[in-house]
Design an enzyme around this catalytic site. Structure first.
Site: not given
Ligand code: AGP
Length: 614
Positions: A2, A27, A75, A101-102, A484, A488, A491, A507, A609
């Protein structure tokens, strides 16, 4: 995580606090509140939603002028983001106001004691108990500083508390344990902030507080003490960041800041998970033990990075609970006509809690009479609201589009769910569960050890700025980590990157391997059946065909050395927990390579996001 602001001095406390909260709104933005203390006593207002809602409220109903005040942007961790749960919280006599906060781990037993003494607590938060306890102390005749020392000595967990007393308008008192708080030193005025962004427009002279310290602000200056009342010192320093850098804690990107916040985020996500008797507890869980015992199948649904967290969860749940687990992309789930009934538990993993694919999938599951449990980082968002139960991660707001601390805290929540199911179904003894919890509690320090290697990982990343393609290999719980790591890089660096199960190479995908092709290999811990041997074989196969192998392997694994062109050492952790440390170098690698390529790391092209469209 927060935003907290405190002020005592000559200026309008309302102006200083509101402006400070605006600087800290990143925050937390579930709600905002302010408390002012002056000749008139204590005045306070708080509103759910953005800071603008609070500003409108105090424009419509002005607060009396004051030169002492505190404020908070929330938050949510405990309790929905609404007006009642917003901070500040006041004691019964409305004499003391406190922001926090915490997570106060032992708030439930403290709350019970207060209610046994006929205290009426109106919110769902852990913070409110601190307001009542502090007020009881000042009503007994001690000053707010002594009150804070005594109350903090009763609290367990991680917390920053900031309080004011209506009967002592020249004083703001704060305390911290495992939670951020910094003091701003002005001429005839003093400031408090969760970070320096709250006050650097007024002063760049700052004081860093140590663990378990109480700080008292007056116009005359600042005094620091320990929780048992002994005088103490903070560390003075000059802030030379600009505001933008201050919001990122000195980092260039929110994402890089969030990578380095992961030890704290993992530790916070583990707080409050043990009852007084030591049993595992998931306090937001709203499914009964019997409902969980009736579960015969689990389907995990998620998207992107969250989907990879679900893949790791599968290994943990199946190993500890012996319940079959399917992991399904949310966007595919309802189109495959899934087999669901009342004994299927659907687990939806979502950082934002607003992903449309995942939301539509859980709606479909509920129509099929399945129970839905959400693992989410955003309190009060749509997915947990439409679920039967929720486990909140405590990563704090994740600003970078590329998920990092969100992913790690999802892993923690998945492990906790698996252990909780094992506890309820009796497939693991209490001491076995305790052992894993102990291993999880060691992870923040192990992540710190990986982060110390950041400079070498950055240098390695920059050598690949001209790479056209990168492969990632992993086995077992390392396979989702490989996926993953590839995501990264896609993206952030806009690079072709692909993750594979190492055993799948022969394969087909091995045809991709060419001279100099970078291949990042997540090497399983040794001693886990044949996993390690099989991974070495896969690495030899690609290396024999010209690949440049960048291996992530545990300390003490010398067998990997002959096959690694580059070697990144990981702390020794159990195979199921290795994703928590193995993903961190891949996050650092992608962040630095994207930076070297001149990309906007926090807002990569074409991405959002939270993907709120199907
Ligand atoms: C992850 O780096 C991406 N921003 C994206 O794959 C994300 O994980 C996905 O859109 C799911 O989002 P969420 O966890 O908010 O549901």
């Amino acid at each position: 995580m927060c935003g907290i602001v405190g002020y005592v001095g000559e200026r309008s406390a309302q102006d200083v606090v509101i402006e400070g909260l605006r600087r800290l709104e990143y925050r937390g933005y579930d709600s905002a509140g302010i408390a002012l203390v002056g000749a008139h006593g204590l005045a306070s207002d708080k509103r759910a939603g953005k800071l603008a809602n609070l500003e409108k409220a105090i424009a419509d109903h002005p607060l009396p002028a004051a030169t002492t005040g505190i404020g908070h942007t929330r938050w949510a961790t405990h309790g929905a983001p609404n007006d009642v749960n917003a901070h500040p919280h006041l004691g019964a006599a409305r004499r003391v106001a406190v922001v926090h906060n915490g997570i106060i781990e032992n708030f439930a037993e403290l709350r019970a004691r207060l209610e046994d003494d006929d205290h009426v607590l109106v919110s769902e938060t852990d913070t409110e108990i601190a307001a009542h306890l502090l007020e009881l102390q000042v009503q007994s005749g001690v000053d707010l500083t002594t009150a804070m020392q005594r109350v903090c000595s009763q609290l367990e967990g991680a917390f920053t508390l900031v309080a004011v007393d209506a009967d002592d308008p020249e004083r703001v008192v704060a305390a911290r344990r495992n939670s951020p708080l910094v003091v701003g030193i002005g001429e005839g005025e003093s400031f408090l902030g969760s970070d320096v962004a709250a006050f650097i427009e007024h002063t760049r002279e700052a004081l860093e507080l140590g663990q378990d310290q109480v700080v008292t602000l007056t116009r005359a200056g600042v005094e620091v003490s320990t929780f048992d009342g002994r005088p103490a010192e903070g560390r003075r320093y000059h802030v030379d960041w600009d505001l933008s850098a201050a919001e990122k804690d000195g980092h260039d990107w929110f994402m890089r800041k969030e990578i380095f916040e992961q030890p704290r985020a993992v530790a916070d996500s583990l707080l409050g998970r043990r009852s007084a008797s030591g049993r595992l507890q998931l306090d937001e869980m709203r499914l009964s033990d019997q409902e969980l015992r009736d579960v015969t199948k689990i389907i995990i649904i998620a998207c992107g990075t969250s989907f990879y967290a679900g893949m790791v969860a599968k290994y943990a749940i199946e190993h500890w609970c012996r319940i079959p687990v399917e992991v399904e992309l949310a966007s595919e789930f309802r189109y495959r006509d899934p087999i669901l009934d009342y004994s299927t538990l659907v687990v939806a993993i979502s950082q934002s809690g607003e992903t449309a694919d995942t939301l539509q999938a859980i709606r479909h599951a509920r129509v099929q009479r399945s129970k839905v449990l959400a693992i989410c980082n955003t309190n009060g968002s749509t997915i947990p609201r439409e679920s039967d139960a929720v486990i909140y991660t405590h990563a704090g707001p994740e600003i970078g589009v590329a998920s990092t601390k969100g992913f790690l805290t999802q892993l923690v929540a998945c492990y906790l769910l698996a252990l909780y199911l094992a506890q309820v179904k009796g497939t693991r003894y209490g001491d076995e569960i305790d052992q894993v919890l102990g291993q999880l509690e060691a992870v923040p320090g192990q992540i710190e050890a990986v982060l110390e290697q950041a400079p070498a990982i950055y240098e390695l990343a920059r050598t690949h700025r001209d790479s056209g393609s990168v492969l990632f290999l992993g086995r077992h719980a390392g396979y989702p980590v490989a996926l993953e790591g590839a995501l990264k890089l896609k993206e952030l660096a806009y690079l072709h990157a692909e993750g594979f199960a190492a055993g799948e190479l022969k394969h087909g995908p091995i045809a991709l391997v060419d001279q100099g092709l970078p291949v990042l290999c997540v090497v399983p811990p040794q001693g886990r059946d044949q996993l390690h041997d099989k991974m070495l074989s896969g690495i030899q196969e690609v290396r024999a065909r010209g690949a440049r192998t960048i291996c992530l392997a545990e300390e003490g694994d010398e067998r990997i050395t002959p096959y690694a062109d580059e070697l990144i050492r990981l702390p020794r952790v159990p195979v199921l927990l290795q994703p928590l440390v193995a993903v961190v170098p891949l996050q650092l690698f992608a962040c630095e390579l994207a930076t070297a390529l001149g990309h906007d790391v926090d807002q990569p092209r074409n991405l959002a996001k939270s993907v709120t469209v199907e």
